[in-house]
Design a protein around this motif. Structure first.
Motif, PDB file in Angstrom:
ATOM      1  N   TYR A  50       0.855  -1.190   0.000  1.00 33.61           N
ATOM      2  CA  TYR A  50       0.000   0.000   0.000  1.00 33.61           C
ATOM      3  C   TYR A  50       0.890   1.238   0.000  1.00 33.61           C
ATOM      4  O   TYR A  50       1.911   1.273   0.689  1.00 33.61           O
ATOM      5  N   ARG A  51       0.461   2.233  -0.755  1.00 28.27           N
ATOM      6  CA  ARG A  51       1.170   3.516  -0.765  1.00 28.27           C
ATOM      7  C   ARG A  51       0.179   4.634  -0.485  1.00 28.27           C
ATOM      8  O   ARG A  51      -0.874   4.724  -1.126  1.00 28.27           O
ATOM      9  N   LEU A  52       0.534   5.470   0.473  1.00 29.85           N
ATOM     10  CA  LEU A  52      -0.274   6.642   0.802  1.00 29.85           C
ATOM     11  C   LEU A  52       0.655   7.849   0.764  1.00 29.85           C
ATOM     12  O   LEU A  52       1.388   8.116   1.710  1.00 29.85           O
ATOM     13  N   ASN A  53       0.671   8.540  -0.398  1.00 39.48           N
ATOM     14  CA  ASN A  53       1.600   9.649  -0.635  1.00 39.48           C
ATOM     15  C   ASN A  53       3.041   9.140  -0.499  1.00 39.48           C
ATOM     16  O   ASN A  53       3.463   8.332  -1.306  1.00 39.48           O
ATOM     17  N   ASP A  54       3.784   9.578   0.506  1.00 38.06           N
ATOM     18  CA  ASP A  54       5.167   9.125   0.684  1.00 38.06           C
ATOM     19  C   ASP A  54       5.304   8.037   1.745  1.00 38.06           C
ATOM     20  O   ASP A  54       6.410   7.763   2.223  1.00 38.06           O
ATOM     21  N   GLN A  55       4.185   7.420   2.116  1.00 40.71           N
ATOM     22  CA  GLN A  55       4.219   6.357   3.117  1.00 40.71           C
ATOM     23  C   GLN A  55       3.962   5.011   2.451  1.00 40.71           C
ATOM     24  O   GLN A  55       3.125   4.903   1.543  1.00 40.71           O
ATOM     25  N   TYR A  56       4.696   3.989   2.913  1.00 42.11           N
ATOM     26  CA  TYR A  56       4.607   2.655   2.321  1.00 42.11           C
ATOM     27  C   TYR A  56       4.263   1.633   3.403  1.00 42.11           C
ATOM     28  O   TYR A  56       4.836   1.651   4.500  1.00 42.11           O
ATOM     29  N   TYR A  57       3.318   0.749   3.053  1.00 40.94           N
ATOM     30  CA  TYR A  57       2.855  -0.261   3.998  1.00 40.94           C
ATOM     31  C   TYR A  57       2.943  -1.641   3.357  1.00 40.94           C
ATOM     32  O   TYR A  57       2.810  -1.783   2.135  1.00 40.94           O
ATOM     33  N   LEU A  58       3.142  -2.644   4.201  1.00 40.81           N
ATOM     34  CA  LEU A  58       3.236  -4.026   3.737  1.00 40.81           C
ATOM     35  C   LEU A  58       2.249  -4.868   4.522  1.00 40.81           C
ATOM     36  O   LEU A  58       2.207  -4.811   5.750  1.00 40.81           O
ATOM     37  N   ILE A 148      -0.870  -5.471   8.822  1.00 41.96           N
ATOM     38  CA  ILE A 148      -0.303  -4.423   7.979  1.00 41.96           C
ATOM     39  C   ILE A 148       0.667  -3.602   8.815  1.00 41.96           C
ATOM     40  O   ILE A 148       0.311  -3.119   9.890  1.00 41.96           O
ATOM     41  N   ILE A 149       1.911  -3.482   8.332  1.00 48.57           N
ATOM     42  CA  ILE A 149       2.932  -2.697   9.023  1.00 48.57           C
ATOM     43  C   ILE A 149       3.442  -1.611   8.079  1.00 48.57           C
ATOM     44  O   ILE A 149       3.304  -1.722   6.854  1.00 48.57           O
ATOM     45  N   GLU A 150       4.032  -0.563   8.654  1.00 48.74           N
ATOM     46  CA  GLU A 150       4.583   0.518   7.836  1.00 48.74           C
ATOM     47  C   GLU A 150       6.059   0.279   7.583  1.00 48.74           C
ATOM     48  O   GLU A 150       6.816  -0.037   8.503  1.00 48.74           O
ATOM     49  N   LEU A 151       6.490   0.438   6.306  1.00 47.78           N
ATOM     50  CA  LEU A 151       7.884   0.232   5.918  1.00 47.78           C
ATOM     51  C   LEU A 151       8.592   1.520   5.529  1.00 47.78           C
ATOM     52  O   LEU A 151       9.748   1.467   5.085  1.00 47.78           O
ATOM     53  N   THR A 152       7.939   2.672   5.679  1.00 43.53           N
ATOM     54  CA  THR A 152       8.530   3.933   5.221  1.00 43.53           C
ATOM     55  C   THR A 152       9.904   4.156   5.833  1.00 43.53           C
ATOM     56  O   THR A 152      10.877   4.452   5.134  1.00 43.53           O
ATOM     57  N   VAL A 191       8.314  -9.410  -2.720  1.00 45.02           N
ATOM     58  CA  VAL A 191       8.249  -8.084  -3.325  1.00 45.02           C
ATOM     59  C   VAL A 191       9.646  -7.472  -3.290  1.00 45.02           C
ATOM     60  O   VAL A 191      10.428  -7.722  -2.374  1.00 45.02           O
ATOM     61  N   VAL A 192       9.968  -6.693  -4.338  1.00 42.22           N
ATOM     62  CA  VAL A 192      11.249  -5.990  -4.428  1.00 42.22           C
ATOM     63  C   VAL A 192      10.975  -4.494  -4.489  1.00 42.22           C
ATOM     64  O   VAL A 192      10.246  -4.033  -5.368  1.00 42.22           O
ATOM     65  N   PHE A 193      11.558  -3.754  -3.558  1.00 44.02           N
ATOM     66  CA  PHE A 193      11.464  -2.294  -3.583  1.00 44.02           C
ATOM     67  C   PHE A 193      12.727  -1.738  -4.239  1.00 44.02           C
ATOM     68  O   PHE A 193      13.837  -2.183  -3.946  1.00 44.02           O
ATOM     69  N   SER A 194      12.538  -0.760  -5.120  1.00 46.36           N
ATOM     70  CA  SER A 194      13.659  -0.073  -5.767  1.00 46.36           C
ATOM     71  C   SER A 194      13.813   1.298  -5.126  1.00 46.36           C
ATOM     72  O   SER A 194      12.859   2.085  -5.100  1.00 46.36           O
ATOM     73  N   VAL A 195      15.000   1.566  -4.592  1.00 44.43           N
ATOM     74  CA  VAL A 195      15.244   2.805  -3.843  1.00 44.43           C
ATOM     75  C   VAL A 195      16.505   3.483  -4.366  1.00 44.43           C
ATOM     76  O   VAL A 195      17.547   2.840  -4.516  1.00 44.43           O
ATOM     77  N   THR A 196      16.427   4.776  -4.646  1.00 47.75           N
ATOM     78  CA  THR A 196      17.588   5.555  -5.071  1.00 47.75           C
ATOM     79  C   THR A 196      18.217   6.228  -3.859  1.00 47.75           C
ATOM     80  O   THR A 196      17.505   6.796  -3.023  1.00 47.75           O
TER      81      THR A 196
END
Length: 312
Positions: A50-58, A148-152, A191-196
């Motif tokens: 889940y994405r809520l603006n700049d917040q990410y949840y799994l 559901i947990i937050e991964l931000t 799932v794979v997150f891509s981060v710069t």
């Protein structure tokens, strides 16, 4: 003075007798409350993101709790190669006070050569597993069992957590204005997150005593993937293997000696003789029995051959 001492003694006694107040239990949102948040994006998979603006949840499904999960962080693009030392196998489990516990794969199995029930029970009770850290449960899943947990913070903070890269200087203090989550893609049970990550570091030349800022930019891939439960029988570890080990305490009740041994549990890399025959006949084999290794087409032929031989 005597009265004061009596009161002081009574206060100290009550301090030790009274139970300590439990940590406040913060109740998670229901799935309906979580879903009704404006601008919430949903990408369903084994791990729903889940994405809520700049917040990410799994969302961790019920069948993913208590199972072995591979966590890796590595440089996918950039002028260097790096794999985080924090990469390894963990387990998610639901803990106290509406939290998800994270335990690294340091489980200790206990084996004994005696039918002494008291000894066996004592050994089992001595194996408490330490909890590395916890995540607050933000909400419950639609089935009421998943969490559901937050991964931000995990995705943006290089200094701790699942994707810790603080040991690598060129990734340890990114500039927020040049860093961020690019996106994600789904894997089989993962799932794979891509981060710069971008940052600048001052580097001086010891001969000329001159220095300058060096800007770096890397794209990291952060993987969360549940591992298959199929595995080979345990075998004693050897430095040449390079596989993650499981510590086993073997207790000899005849000699009353306890010794710890390291074992590996290696998933199948190659097909068995029976499966190879099936392949030659054009028959399908069970894909979950194998780990597929892909070699990039740009890899020079001599190197590719060495990789194939190493896997075999």
């Amino acid at each position: 003075m005597k009265v004061l001492n009596v009161y002081l003694l009574l206060w100290v006694t009550l301090l030790f007798v009274c139970p300590v107040a439990a940590q406040q239990d913060v109740k998670p949102m229901t799935y309906e409350q979580f879903k009704e948040q404006k601008d919430l994006q949903t990408d369903k998979g084994f791990y729903t993101v889940y994405r809520l603006n700049d917040q990410y949840y799994l969302e961790i499904p019920a069948e993913g709790l208590g199972k072995e999960v591979l966590i890796t962080t590595q440089v996918a693009h950039g002028m260097d190669a790096f794999v985080s030392e924090a990469s390894g196998v963990i387990r998610f489990s639901e803990g106290r006070n509406n939290t998800v516990q994270v335990v690294r794969n340091r489980l200790t199995d206990v084996s004994a050569d005696s039918t002494d029930v008291c000894m066996m029970m004592a050994l089992k009770k001595s194996g408490l597993v330490p909890i590395d850290y916890t995540f607050p449960i933000v909400a419950r899943g639609e089935d009421g069992k998943s969490v559901i947990i937050e991964l931000t913070g995990e995705l943006n903070n290089p200094g701790s957590g699942l994707f810790n890269v603080s040991s690598y200087h060129w990734l340890s203090h990114p500039d927020p204005s040049r860093s961020g989550v690019d996106g994600w893609r789904m894997l089989d049970k993962g799932v794979v997150f891509s981060v710069t990550r971008g940052q600048s570091d001052y580097q001086s030349n010891p001969q000329t005593q001159e220095g300058r800022d060096i800007a770096t930019r890397y794209v990291l891939e952060m993987v969360i993937q549940q591992l298959p439960e199929n595995r080979m029988k345990q075998r004693i570890s050897h430095p040449a293997y390079g596989f993650e080990t499981i510590g086993v305490t073997e207790y000899d009740t005849k000699k009353y000696v306890a010794q710890k041994r390291e074992y590996i549990r290696k998933w199948n890399l190659t097909a068995s003789a029976k499966e190879i025959k099936k392949q030659k006949r054009g028959m399908a084999i069970e894909p979950e029995r194998q780990i597929c290794v892909y070699i990039d087409p740009v890899t020079p032929a001599p190197f590719a051959e060495c990789i194939k031989n190493g896997v075999k």
